[in-house]
Design an enzyme around this catalytic site. Structure first.
Site, PDB file in Angstrom:
ATOM      1  N   GLY B  12       0.797  -1.227   0.000  1.00 15.90           N
ATOM      2  CA  GLY B  12       0.000   0.000   0.000  1.00 15.90           C
ATOM      3  C   GLY B  12       0.829   1.276   0.000  1.00 15.90           C
ATOM      4  CB  THR B  13       4.322   2.200  -0.888  1.00 12.28           C
ATOM      5  OG1 THR B  13       4.424   1.575  -2.169  1.00 12.28           O
ATOM      6  CG2 THR B  13       4.955   1.304   0.172  1.00 12.28           C
ATOM      7  CG  ASN B  14       1.862   3.385  -5.958  1.00  7.66           C
ATOM      8  OD1 ASN B  14       2.311   4.495  -6.212  1.00  7.66           O
ATOM      9  ND2 ASN B  14       2.318   2.277  -6.521  1.00  7.66           N
ATOM     10  NE  ARG B  65     -18.888 -18.861  -8.434  1.00  5.74           N
ATOM     11  CZ  ARG B  65     -19.639 -19.489  -7.562  1.00  5.74           C
ATOM     12  NH1 ARG B  65     -19.276 -20.668  -7.091  1.00  5.74           N
ATOM     13  NH2 ARG B  65     -20.748 -18.941  -7.145  1.00  5.74           N
ATOM     14  CG  ASN B 107      -3.363  -0.966 -12.610  1.00  3.48           C
ATOM     15  OD1 ASN B 107      -3.179  -1.032 -11.385  1.00  3.48           O
ATOM     16  ND2 ASN B 107      -2.742  -1.760 -13.465  1.00  3.48           N
ATOM     17  CG  HIS B 109       2.147  -2.106 -15.642  1.00  2.69           C
ATOM     18  ND1 HIS B 109       1.829  -3.378 -15.237  1.00  2.69           N
ATOM     19  CD2 HIS B 109       3.214  -2.237 -16.466  1.00  2.69           C
ATOM     20  CE1 HIS B 109       2.659  -4.236 -15.797  1.00  2.69           C
ATOM     21  NE2 HIS B 109       3.514  -3.572 -16.554  1.00  2.69           N
TER      22      HIS B 109
END
Lengths: 208, 208
Positions: B12-14, B65, B107, B109
């Site tokens: 969770g550093t970002n 699912r 997101n 990356h």
């Protein structure tokens, strides 16, 4: 002083940047000849103006007949060429040529490889919507635009950039990067670790 | 003030970089909740320390699912979430989730996409021998790491870099880029031209 050949099909602006760097002693070698596959390539006139030998060699059926590369190899050997620099050369070299100058053929490509290999790299990068692209100097091996990477330079894509805007910025980066990469290649120890080219102290240690 | 959710599976550093930017009013929104698929994710504890709601949602058989994504959509809707920020979230989202937050899932990356998509991007870039890599903030669509690009930041690979060296430099670049990209996404007009996201005056003109 190592003798270098530049192969170009077009304008020859990268050739000119390399030639000027050579004159300033910043290339680690001297450009002895400019060879073009096109008799009408502006690069030829540019070489004459810079008082560098300029020769046109007809490509023959270069794409499909490997023996047509033989006159090219002979012309370069006759001039005691150490390293071959492709600069907008629009033909693919094959195994006989590459074996004659093994690990001595460099190319510059207008993207951050491995992204956007092949033709129209700048247009493809712009259409893809990247915000950073650039240029790459690499060793040439059999596979197109896939040889080990020597140097790269990043170029920002700005809001509202046209293709011409981005091309101008990448070409300016090429003219800085290519001489720097050639000098490094010719003057620093290097070795390969897998696909990676390692320069400097680490390479010297491996070579010992 | 738009309400944002961060989805994270790991450190969770970002997330923390985004949370701090939000507190400083530099994000164009406020992080309302941190959601993790892993009960032991350090990101959860980080959120509690920052006094941001932290919830663990079991992923079910998330990979296969699609209906297991429904509790996630419900949890975010219940909190009136406008935009979802993935930050080291190790699961792939599918059409039902993405349709619920159409063009509202971002997101980050750790490569200059389209180069080196997928897992272990930093290792793959280093092994490939690139001299420039970086990070990318992009919209998430169905295809992994292929949505339209919002922002990129270049990171140099230095001689002798280890994987840890390069990871540290890329993560530092991520912590600067992600808040900047989120603010831009939330506060500036933008539109699509093919794959390309166009921001600013040009986008405002198209939208009119």
């Amino acid at each position: 002083m190592r003798r270098l050949a530049v192969l170009a099909s077009g304008q020859g602006t990268n050739f000119e940047a390399l030639a000027h760097a050579g004159r300033r002693g910043e290339l680690g070698g001297r450009i002895a000849v400019l060879v073009s596959d096109r008799a009408d390539a502006p690069a030829l006139e540019r070489a004459r103006r810079l008082e560098i030998e300029a020769i046109h060699l007809p490509p023959g059926r270069f794409r499909t007949r490997l023996e047509d590369e033989a006159p090219w190899v002979e012309a370069l050997r006759a001039r005691e060429i150490d390293t071959v620099l492709l600069a907008g050369f629009m033909r693919r070299l094959h195994a006989p040529f590459l074996a004659a100058f093994r690990d001595r053929v460099l190319n510059i490509h207008p993207s951050l490889l491995p992204a956007f290999p092949g033709l129209e790299a700048i247009r493809h990068a712009l259409d893809h919507g990247v915000r950073v692209t650039g240029c790459t100097v690499h060793l040439v091996d059999d596979a197109l635009d896939e040889g080990p990477i020597l140097a790269q330079s990043a170029v920002e894509v700005r809001d509202g950039d046209t293709l011409a805007d981005l091309e101008a910025r990448i070409h300016a980066a090429e003219h800085r990067l290519y001489p720097w990469a050639v000098r490094r290649f010719l003057t620093e120890p290097w070795t390969r670790e897998g696909r990676r080219l390692v320069f400097g102290a680490a390479a010297a240690a491996v070579a010992r």
